[in-house]
Motif scaffolding. Structure first.
Motif, mmCIF file in Angstrom:
data_model
loop_
_atom_site.group_PDB
_atom_site.id
_atom_site.type_symbol
_atom_site.label_atom_id
_atom_site.label_comp_id
_atom_site.label_asym_id
_atom_site.label_seq_id
_atom_site.Cartn_x
_atom_site.Cartn_y
_atom_site.Cartn_z
ATOM 1 N N LYS A 1 1.175 4.216 -2.909
ATOM 2 C CA LYS A 1 1.056 5.644 -2.579
ATOM 3 C C LYS A 1 2.269 6.427 -3.068
ATOM 4 O O LYS A 1 2.125 7.480 -3.710
ATOM 5 N N GLU A 2 3.479 5.921 -2.797
ATOM 6 C CA GLU A 2 4.682 6.675 -3.130
ATOM 7 C C GLU A 2 4.973 6.669 -4.637
ATOM 8 O O GLU A 2 5.407 7.682 -5.196
ATOM 9 N N GLU A 35 0.834 -1.205 0.000
ATOM 10 C CA GLU A 35 0.000 0.000 0.000
ATOM 11 C C GLU A 35 0.871 1.257 0.000
ATOM 12 O O GLU A 35 0.551 2.245 -0.671
ATOM 13 N N ARG A 36 1.962 1.211 0.723
ATOM 14 C CA ARG A 36 2.891 2.344 0.727
ATOM 15 C C ARG A 36 3.589 2.465 -0.626
ATOM 16 O O ARG A 36 3.837 3.575 -1.118
#
Length: 236
Positions: A22-23, A18-19
């Motif tokens: 996002k990034e 998930e990170r």
């Protein structure tokens, strides 16, 4: 549509994905080249593939390849190279210990060079990991004479035509700069940020950070001796 593809090898990284989404999504909005993301799921045994499929469904610039079984990092990178259609290709680890925005630093130099690799400044790893990597890089550099201080840095940009000509074998991801030199290509290293791992588990220990690379050096020497490189003068 796209000019640059980022390969993201994944093996049991469900806590990071998930990170990663996002990034990397944030990076696509500031990237100096129109960017696509290619996940290569290396036979993960956790929920990684389920999450990857959801991410790709939500974002049109995200795509994936899913291996039927675990084949290792070099195989994942090669699959990414094989399936890249853009002029430029890069890769980043799914642990995000390097910053996607630093791709822009590398992309600044890719015009004059055929591979631009990051070198991790102020590394945030343990003493044992840092020391074993330093020793391994010294050994590899003595064999390859590529002048690179940190070939293990998981942040690179390569001209795709060069990447596709690399005859990959297991462990060769540590020798990408040297393999570009075999093609008479130009390489450079640029300092990039480094961060501690905040989720998931490291896939490399002292054994495969020291003994493995030493064995791979002999494989590289064999490859260098047997490598076929030619240049066409003209056609008729």
């Amino acid at each position: 549509m796209y000019e640059f593809t980022i390969i993201v090898p994944v093996y049991n990284e469900e806590d990071n994905l998930e990170r990663v989404e996002k990034e990397l999504l944030a990076f696509t909005k500031i990237a100096t080249k129109k960017t696509a993301i290619l996940f290569v799921n290396d036979g993960s045994k956790d929920r990684s593939q389920e999450l990857i499929a959801q991410i790709c469904q939500r974002n049109e610039m995200f795509h994936f390849i899913n291996f039927s079984e675990n084949r290792g990092l070099s195989a994942a990178i090669k699959a990414g190279f094989d399936h890249t259609e853009t002029e430029l290709v890069g890769y980043i680890d799914s642990d995000l210990q390097t910053a996607p925005e630093d791709f822009n630093l590398l992309l600044q130099h890719i015009g004059a060079y055929d591979l631009v690799t990051g070198v991790r400044a102020n590394r945030k790893d343990s003493f044992v990991k840092n020391m074993s990597s330093t020793i391994a890089n010294g050994i590899r550099r003595a064999f390859t004479h590529d002048g690179m201080d940190d070939t293990g840095c998981p942040l690179k940009v390569i001209k795709t035509e060069y990447a596709k000509r690399i005859p990959m074998f297991k462990g060769l991801h540590r020798f990408l700069p040297a393999m570009i030199l075999l093609q008479n290509g130009k390489i450079i290293q640029i300092p990039v940020q480094h961060f501690p791992r905040i989720a998931g588990t490291a896939k490399f220990g002292v054994w495969n950070r020291l003994i493995g690379p030493l064995m791979d050096c002999f494989a590289y020497l064999w490859m260098k001796k047997k490598y076929i490189n030619y240049e066409i003068k003209d056609k008729g």
